[in-house]
Design an enzyme around this catalytic site. Structure first.
Site, PDB file in Angstrom:
ATOM      1  N   LYS A   1       0.851  -1.339  -0.142  1.00 16.40           N
ATOM      2  CA  LYS A   1      -0.043   0.188   0.090  1.00 16.40           C
ATOM      3  C   LYS A   1       0.983   1.155  -0.066  1.00 16.40           C
ATOM      4  CE  LYS A   1      -3.110   0.518   3.315  1.00 16.40           C
ATOM      5  NZ  LYS A   1      -2.865   1.930   4.015  1.00 16.40           N
TER       6      LYS A   1
ATOM      7  N   ASP B   1       2.086  -1.438  11.671  1.00 16.88           N
ATOM      8  CA  ASP B   1       0.727  -1.659  11.348  1.00 16.88           C
ATOM      9  C   ASP B   1       0.626  -3.322  11.796  1.00 16.88           C
ATOM     10  OD1 ASP B   1       0.244   0.662  10.317  1.00 16.88           O
ATOM     11  OD2 ASP B   1       1.072  -0.045   8.415  1.00 16.88           O
TER      12      ASP B   1
ATOM     13  N   LYS C   1      -4.254   5.277  14.843  1.00 14.07           N
ATOM     14  CA  LYS C   1      -4.577   4.702  13.608  1.00 14.07           C
ATOM     15  C   LYS C   1      -5.899   4.937  13.170  1.00 14.07           C
ATOM     16  CE  LYS C   1      -0.030   3.750  13.013  1.00 14.07           C
ATOM     17  NZ  LYS C   1       0.498   4.534  11.945  1.00 14.07           N
TER      18      LYS C   1
HETATM   19  C1  S3P Z   1       2.687   4.715   6.226  1.00 11.13           C
HETATM   20  C2  S3P Z   1       3.327   5.040   7.423  1.00 11.13           C
HETATM   21  C3  S3P Z   1       2.663   4.507   8.738  1.00 11.13           C
HETATM   22  C4  S3P Z   1       1.698   3.508   8.603  1.00 11.13           C
HETATM   23  C5  S3P Z   1       0.977   3.860   7.353  1.00 11.13           C
HETATM   24  C6  S3P Z   1       1.439   3.856   6.173  1.00 11.13           C
HETATM   25  C7  S3P Z   1       3.225   5.196   5.066  1.00 11.13           C
HETATM   26  O1  S3P Z   1       2.097   5.596   9.346  1.00 11.13           O
HETATM   27  O2  S3P Z   1       1.084   3.275   9.697  1.00 11.13           O
HETATM   28  O3  S3P Z   1      -0.161   2.538   7.465  1.00 11.13           O
HETATM   29  O4  S3P Z   1       2.853   4.802   3.950  1.00 11.13           O
HETATM   30  O5  S3P Z   1       4.293   6.242   5.143  1.00 11.13           O
HETATM   31  P1  S3P Z   1       2.594   6.766  10.352  1.00 11.13           P
HETATM   32  O6  S3P Z   1       3.691   7.452   9.275  1.00 11.13           O
HETATM   33  O7  S3P Z   1       1.767   7.496  11.008  1.00 11.13           O
HETATM   34  O8  S3P Z   1       3.479   5.851  11.280  1.00 11.13           O
END
Ligand code: S3P
Length: 447
Positions: free
Chosen positions: A25, A325, A352
């Site tokens: 993702k 995650d 989250k």
């Molecule tokens: C992500 C960073 C993470 C993660 C999210 C995707 C990203 O979040 O939890 O699902 O793609 O940069 P945070 O930056 O808030 O930790």
């Protein structure tokens, strides 16, 4: 999001096969954004076609990029060049996606355009001040709802100021938002991170020909430096499988006697692989095969064999960002392990898609698991056997809460239901089919 649908997961007796989980993702969002900023045509294969990523595609189209789906997972993007994004005519609807919102806020902040961001009930509760603050320092202006939340409007900077910013929270989204705004600044933008967070932005910018310097500082932190106004050159992106999605069949396999599952071509970037290290330390039989580097990202086939007894451990909080995650999935493994699993440094789980610490704790308790939840910690007392189950879990618009408890339902004594499986569409559209192909029994509650 798709219509609400309750799902039920019943005990699985055999779980085996080789499958490919959907594209990563984080990498999919970035491939669309960077393709849209490059000059010329970028081809993306293996793109995750989940709702979150489709929101990013729609937003980039609304800001002038030409994006088309050629066939399943294969997408073509014609970019507009850094500085070339146009002002969207309507609000950008971000659905459930924090990554789309925060990274795109950075992109808009670095362009002389205005945009309004809206999202679903979950996203509208999530904190945006963490990106608003540095982006204001770079010259953007914001009008946000109470507490720095969505809906919010951004007026991008005409002359983007290059800043040096030390992240107050370990967040790849904040790091990326600042770097993306910095792409259009005149000087060098620096982000300092005390704890390493996922580095897909840095890696993919390099793949698009941008010079990004990473320096280890004396205090153990890292500085990421980017000189603005470099051109992005289109490149082919082949998105690896998402280790955060692979977590669900991997944990199920580790818990089911006689299981043997191969998850092919999954991203195993060390800043994402904390769950797999942790499961191994708990005693699971997991190995990475055919490890290789593709377009700067480490990938491997993850092979999991089930039935080994798992042991609860005390998790090193320094590992948390590399598995941020994966706590819903890990908590299900801990609930079946022998002894106490102690996890701390989990404050970020509260912001989250849901308050994950609370939703995991409430759900496990409803399934008969003994635990203690602290402000930023969770201690789970496993008995070495799967819990009773037999509960309906509230998912609070959180895809990972839904998938984690459906995994637990594969091994619990009584089936487990989730009140709303529709958020699974945000990240893992074929979750039910993939799990059931391996042997799980997940389906609609009424079937
Ligand atoms: C992500 C960073 C993470 C993660 C999210 C995707 C990203 O979040 O939890 O699902 O793609 O940069 P945070 O930056 O808030 O930790």
């Amino acid at each position: 999001m798709s219509a609400i649908s309750s799902l039920i997961s019943k005990k699985t007796t055999s779980f085996a096969g080789a499958v490919k989980v959907p594209g990563d993702k984080s990498i999919s969002h970035r491939a669309l954004m960077f393709g849209a900023l490059a000059v010329g045509e970028t081809m993306i294969s293996g793109l995750l076609e989940g709702e979150d990523v489709l929101c990013t595609a729609e937003a980039m189209r609304a800001m002038g990029a030409d994006i088309e789906k050629c066939s399943d997972g294969l997408w073509r993007v014609y970019g507009v060049g850094v500085g070339g994004l146009k002002q969207p005519e309507a609000p950008l609807y971000m659905g459930n996606s924090g990554t789309s919102t925060r990274l795109l806020m950075g992109l808009v902040a670095g362009h002389d355009i205005e945009a309004r961001f809206t999202g679903d009930a979950s996203l509208s509760k999530r904190p945006m001040n963490r990106v608003i603050k540095p982006l204001e320092m770079m010259g953007a202006e914001f009008e946000a709802s109470e507490g720095g939340r969505l809906p919010l409007s951004v007026k991008g900077a005409r002359d983007v100021l290059a800043i040096e910013y030390r992240l107050p929270v370990a967040s790849a989204q904040v790091k990326s938002a600042v770097l993306l705004a910095g792409l259009n600044a005149r000087g060098t933008t620096t982000v300092i991170e005390d704890k390493p967070t996922r580095d897909h932005t840095e890696k993919m910018l390099r793949a698009f020909g941008v010079k990004v310097l990473v320096e280890d500082l004396e205090d153990g932190a890292q500085a990421i430096r980017l000189l603005g106004q470099q051109e992005l050159c289109p490149c082919a992106v082949d998105v690896p499988g998402d280790p955060s999605s692979a977590a669900f069949p991997a944990v199920a396999a580790a818990l089911i006697d006689g299981a043997e599952v191969r998850l092919s071509r999954v991203g195993v970037n060390e800043r994402r692989a904390g769950l797999y290290k942790t499961l191994k330390e708990m005693g699971a039989d997991i190995c990475f095969e055919h490890e290789r580097v593709e377009a700067g990202e480490e990938v491997a086939d993850i092979v999991v064999r089930g039935g080994r007894p798992l042991q609860g451990i005390t998790l090193d909080p320094a590992r948390v960002p590399s598995m941020i995650d994966e706590f819903p999935a890990l908590a299900m493994a801990a609930a079946c392990a022998q002894g106490t699993m102690h996890m701390s440094g989990l404050a970020e789980l509260r912001v989250k898609e849901s308050d994950r610490l609370l939703m995991v704790a409430k759900g496990l308790e409803a399934c008969g698991v003994s635990l203690e939840m602290g402000e930023d910690s969770l201690t789970i007392h496993g008995t070495g056997k799967p819990p009773r189950g037999g509960a309906t879990i509230a998912t609070a618009l959180d895809h990972r809460i839904a998938m984690a408890f459906l995994v637990l339902g594969c091994v619990s004594d009584e089936p487990i239901s989730v009140d709303d499986g529709s958020p699974i569409q945000t990240s893992f559209p074929n979750f039910i089919a993939l799990m059931n192909d391996l042997g799980a029994a997940i389906g609609p509650v009424d079937a």
